[in-house]
Design a protein around this motif. Structure first.
Motif, PDB file in Angstrom:
ATOM      1  N   GLN A  51      26.772  56.178  42.395  1.00 28.93           N
ATOM      2  CA  GLN A  51      26.008  57.099  41.555  1.00 28.93           C
ATOM      3  C   GLN A  51      24.615  56.504  41.349  1.00 28.93           C
ATOM      4  OE1 GLN A  51      27.903  57.749  37.727  1.00 28.93           O
ATOM      5  NE2 GLN A  51      27.188  59.866  37.626  1.00 28.93           N
ATOM      6  N   ASP A  52      23.610  57.207  41.860  1.00 31.93           N
ATOM      7  CA  ASP A  52      22.216  56.808  41.647  1.00 31.93           C
ATOM      8  C   ASP A  52      21.962  57.008  40.146  1.00 31.93           C
ATOM      9  OD1 ASP A  52      20.039  55.866  43.283  1.00 31.93           O
ATOM     10  OD2 ASP A  52      19.011  57.795  43.049  1.00 31.93           O
ATOM     11  N   TRP A  53      21.406  55.999  39.482  1.00 37.73           N
ATOM     12  CA  TRP A  53      21.475  55.993  38.008  1.00 37.73           C
ATOM     13  C   TRP A  53      20.233  55.316  37.438  1.00 37.73           C
ATOM     14  CZ3 TRP A  53      24.720  58.785  35.259  1.00 37.73           C
ATOM     15  CH2 TRP A  53      25.023  58.446  33.941  1.00 37.73           C
ATOM     16  N   HIS A  54      19.147  56.103  37.391  1.00 38.26           N
ATOM     17  CA  HIS A  54      17.854  55.530  37.029  1.00 38.26           C
ATOM     18  C   HIS A  54      17.511  55.750  35.553  1.00 38.26           C
ATOM     19  CE1 HIS A  54      17.215  55.026  41.262  1.00 38.26           C
ATOM     20  NE2 HIS A  54      17.046  56.305  41.533  1.00 38.26           N
ATOM     21  N   PRO A  55      16.861  54.733  34.943  1.00 33.65           N
ATOM     22  CA  PRO A  55      16.315  54.955  33.600  1.00 33.65           C
ATOM     23  C   PRO A  55      15.054  55.824  33.701  1.00 33.65           C
ATOM     24  CG  PRO A  55      15.690  52.776  34.386  1.00 33.65           C
ATOM     25  CD  PRO A  55      16.587  53.376  35.450  1.00 33.65           C
ATOM     26  N   ASP A  86      11.264  62.688  39.743  1.00 35.47           N
ATOM     27  CA  ASP A  86      12.235  62.127  38.790  1.00 35.47           C
ATOM     28  C   ASP A  86      13.607  62.676  39.175  1.00 35.47           C
ATOM     29  OD1 ASP A  86       9.795  61.509  37.589  1.00 35.47           O
ATOM     30  OD2 ASP A  86      10.498  61.947  35.556  1.00 35.47           O
ATOM     31  N   HIS A  87      14.584  61.805  39.325  1.00 37.18           N
ATOM     32  CA  HIS A  87      15.919  62.258  39.746  1.00 37.18           C
ATOM     33  C   HIS A  87      16.980  61.309  39.212  1.00 37.18           C
ATOM     34  CE1 HIS A  87      14.897  59.175  42.697  1.00 37.18           C
ATOM     35  NE2 HIS A  87      16.197  58.984  42.836  1.00 37.18           N
ATOM     36  N   CYS A  88      18.169  61.829  39.071  1.00 41.33           N
ATOM     37  CA  CYS A  88      19.328  61.021  38.668  1.00 41.33           C
ATOM     38  C   CYS A  88      19.017  60.131  37.464  1.00 41.33           C
ATOM     39  CB  CYS A  88      19.853  60.197  39.835  1.00 41.33           C
ATOM     40  SG  CYS A  88      20.428  61.236  41.196  1.00 41.33           S
ATOM     41  N   ILE A 118      13.278  47.893  39.926  1.00 42.55           N
ATOM     42  CA  ILE A 118      13.792  47.753  41.304  1.00 42.55           C
ATOM     43  C   ILE A 118      14.559  49.011  41.700  1.00 42.55           C
ATOM     44  CG2 ILE A 118      14.970  46.261  42.965  1.00 42.55           C
ATOM     45  CD1 ILE A 118      15.284  44.118  40.852  1.00 42.55           C
ATOM     46  N   ASP A 119      14.209  49.596  42.840  1.00 45.41           N
ATOM     47  CA  ASP A 119      15.007  50.711  43.347  1.00 45.41           C
ATOM     48  C   ASP A 119      16.213  50.137  44.085  1.00 45.41           C
ATOM     49  OD1 ASP A 119      15.714  53.319  43.711  1.00 45.41           O
ATOM     50  OD2 ASP A 119      14.138  53.813  45.152  1.00 45.41           O
ATOM     51  N   SER A 120      17.209  50.944  44.324  1.00 45.08           N
ATOM     52  CA  SER A 120      18.380  50.470  45.064  1.00 45.08           C
ATOM     53  C   SER A 120      18.946  51.591  45.914  1.00 45.08           C
ATOM     54  CB  SER A 120      19.443  49.932  44.105  1.00 45.08           C
ATOM     55  OG  SER A 120      20.478  49.307  44.847  1.00 45.08           O
TER      56      SER A 120
HETATM   57 ZN    ZN Z   1      17.107  57.236  43.481  1.00 48.60          ZN
END
Ligand code: ZN
Ligand code: VGL
Length: 216
Positions: A51-55, A86-88, A118-120
């Motif tokens: 699950q892509d899960w960004h602040p 902006d996503h997830c 940091i992106d992942s």
């Molecule tokens: Zn992403």
């Protein structure tokens, strides 16, 4: 035909609302693969979801960089970062799994991209190529050895998960017709080439033997 066994796992990458039609970073046909992934899931004893899960304010969001627009790139500490809409965003509907995804027996939900700086893309290593998500250790402790990858998007999170999973010592196989690409610049051709270079095979879902009944 590929016969599945107890040390195989289905790794379902980022099948979330924001990557499906109507979402913030919609992947063309992202929803079309969901019935196939559900069927595939029935063949696997072990299923893992990411699950892509960004602040809010994540480094990968164009909105975090004044003057920049989605799909432009910038240089950050760990190299070139593609900027996305902006996503997830953590806790939003866009970050939820696509409602049609039906894999109740999934054993792990691995969240990634939760560090603001940091992106992942990869399920194994964040984009600094150093920070571990812990997935390799989890798989090793569970005795899981061969990973079948599907989900979104083929040319970003699926590609880098397969590459890093292979480097970590797991046999990775991409189920091509159970993925869809974002298709940005040369990302699709580069993905095919990257997988081929590393000997990572691509199969079609129909190549998985469905005659073997798994116990659950
Ligand atoms: Zn992403
Ligand atoms: C992804 C772009 C940004 C993916 C995630 O899941 O492939 N792509 N974040």
């Amino acid at each position: 035909m590929i016969t599945l066994g107890p040390t195989d796992a289905l790794l379902v990458i980022d099948v979330q609302n924001d990557f499906c039609p109507g979402g913030a970073l919609a992947v063309k046909g992202g929803d079309e693969i969901v019935p196939l992934i559900n069927q595939l899931g029935q063949r696997f004893e072990h299923v893992i979801l990411t699950q892509d899960w960004h602040p809010a304010g994540h480094i990968s969001f164009a909105s975090s960089h004044p003057g920049k627009r989605p799909f432009e790139t910038i240089e950050v500490d760990y190299g070139t970062q593609t900027l996305w809409p902006d996503h997830c965003v953590q806790g939003t509907r866009g970050a939820d799994f696509y409602p049609g995804l039906n894999l109740p027996h999934a054993e792990l939900i691995l969240r990634k991209g939760f560090r603001r700086e940091i992106d992942s893309y990869s399920a194994f290593l964040e984009d600094d190529h150093t920070t571990s998500t812990g997935l390799a250790s989890y798989l090793r402790e569970r005795g899981l050895k061969r990973l079948f990858l599907c989900g979104l998007a083929y040319d970003f999170c699926v590609r880098f998960s397969a590459i890093d999973g292979t480097a970590a010592g797991f046999e990775c196989i991409v189920i091509e017709n159970a993925t869809r690409p974002v298709n940005l610049a040369a990302s699709l051709e580069q993905s095919h080439a990257n997988l081929q270079e590393r000997g990572i095979s691509k199969i079609q879902a129909q190549e998985v033997d469905t005659s073997v009944q798994i116990s659950r």
